[in-house]
Design a protein around this motif. Structure first.
Motif, short mmCIF file in Angstrom:
data_model
loop_
_atom_site.label_atom_id
_atom_site.label_comp_id
_atom_site.label_asym_id
_atom_site.label_seq_id
_atom_site.Cartn_x
_atom_site.Cartn_y
_atom_site.Cartn_z
N PHE A 1 0.87 -1.18 0.00
CA PHE A 1 0.00 0.00 0.00
C PHE A 1 0.90 1.23 0.00
O PHE A 1 1.30 1.71 1.07
N ALA A 2 1.24 1.71 -1.20
CA ALA A 2 2.18 2.82 -1.31
C ALA A 2 1.65 4.05 -0.56
O ALA A 2 2.42 4.76 0.10
N ASP A 3 0.34 4.29 -0.63
CA ASP A 3 -0.24 5.48 0.02
C ASP A 3 -0.14 5.39 1.54
O ASP A 3 -0.03 6.41 2.22
N LYS A 4 -0.16 4.17 2.08
CA LYS A 4 -0.10 4.01 3.54
C LYS A 4 1.31 3.69 4.03
O LYS A 4 1.59 3.74 5.22
N GLY A 5 2.21 3.31 3.11
CA GLY A 5 3.60 3.07 3.48
C GLY A 5 3.84 1.73 4.15
O GLY A 5 4.84 1.55 4.85
N PHE B 1 5.29 -5.31 7.00
CA PHE B 1 6.50 -4.48 7.01
C PHE B 1 6.11 -3.04 6.74
O PHE B 1 5.08 -2.76 6.12
N HIS B 2 6.91 -2.13 7.27
CA HIS B 2 6.67 -0.70 7.07
C HIS B 2 7.82 -0.10 6.26
O HIS B 2 8.97 -0.54 6.41
#
Length: 160
Positions: A11-15, A29-30
């Motif tokens: 989720f690129a928007d949420k990182g 993973f973050h």
């Protein structure tokens, strides 16, 4: 103990996203735990350190494995993963040495004409020529000179 895995969700928007590890488990993973976040994409191979947090299995020290890329140096196709090491160095070469792969047999007369007359060249005069030596895991050493390639931009490609 580092593990291998594959990014299954991102989720690129949420990182954040999820990695399926070697045992088939999903790990959270973050982005802040990723060494090279610009390479994150679904289905990318990763290495990571397994851990757990309050939500369950997670991963830190994540490294995305770059796609096996080929680089072309002076017409040679090299696989980035086959490069073991490289070295940039300078070597003194005679000034009249000019690489001409089309016509390797150039008479000295033509060479002397191609050098501007105002800088009269002594026969034993040398210039410093920057060279790049690349060693591969196959045991080959390839040497390129600054006359053939842009060494600085090539080294940038090697560092990816």
């Amino acid at each position: 103990m580092a593990m291998k895995g594959t990014i299954t969700t991102w989720f690129a928007d949420k990182g954040f996203g999820f990695i399926k590890d070697e045992e088939g488990e999903n790990r959270y993973f973050h982005v802040i735990k990723v060494a090279n976040p610009e390479l994150i994409k679904k289905d990318a191979a990763v290495t990571f350190e397994p851990t757990t947090n309050n939500k369950g299995l997670s991963a830190f020290a994540v490294k995305v494995v770059p796609d096996s890329k080929y680089i072309y140096i002076a017409g040679e196709r090299l696989k980035l993963t086959s490069i073991k090491s490289y070295l940039v160095y300078s070597e003194d070469v005679p000034v009249e040495t000019r690489i001409d792969k089309e016509n390797p047999v150039l008479s000295v007369g033509i060479l002397m004409n191609s050098i501007k007359p105002k800088t009269s060249v002594q026969p034993d005069e040398t210039r410093s020529l920057k060279k790049l030596a690349i060693n591969t895991f196959q045991g080959t050493t390839l040497i390129f000179t600054a006359d053939e390639i842009d060494i600085d931009s090539t080294v940038k490609m090697l560092k990816l």
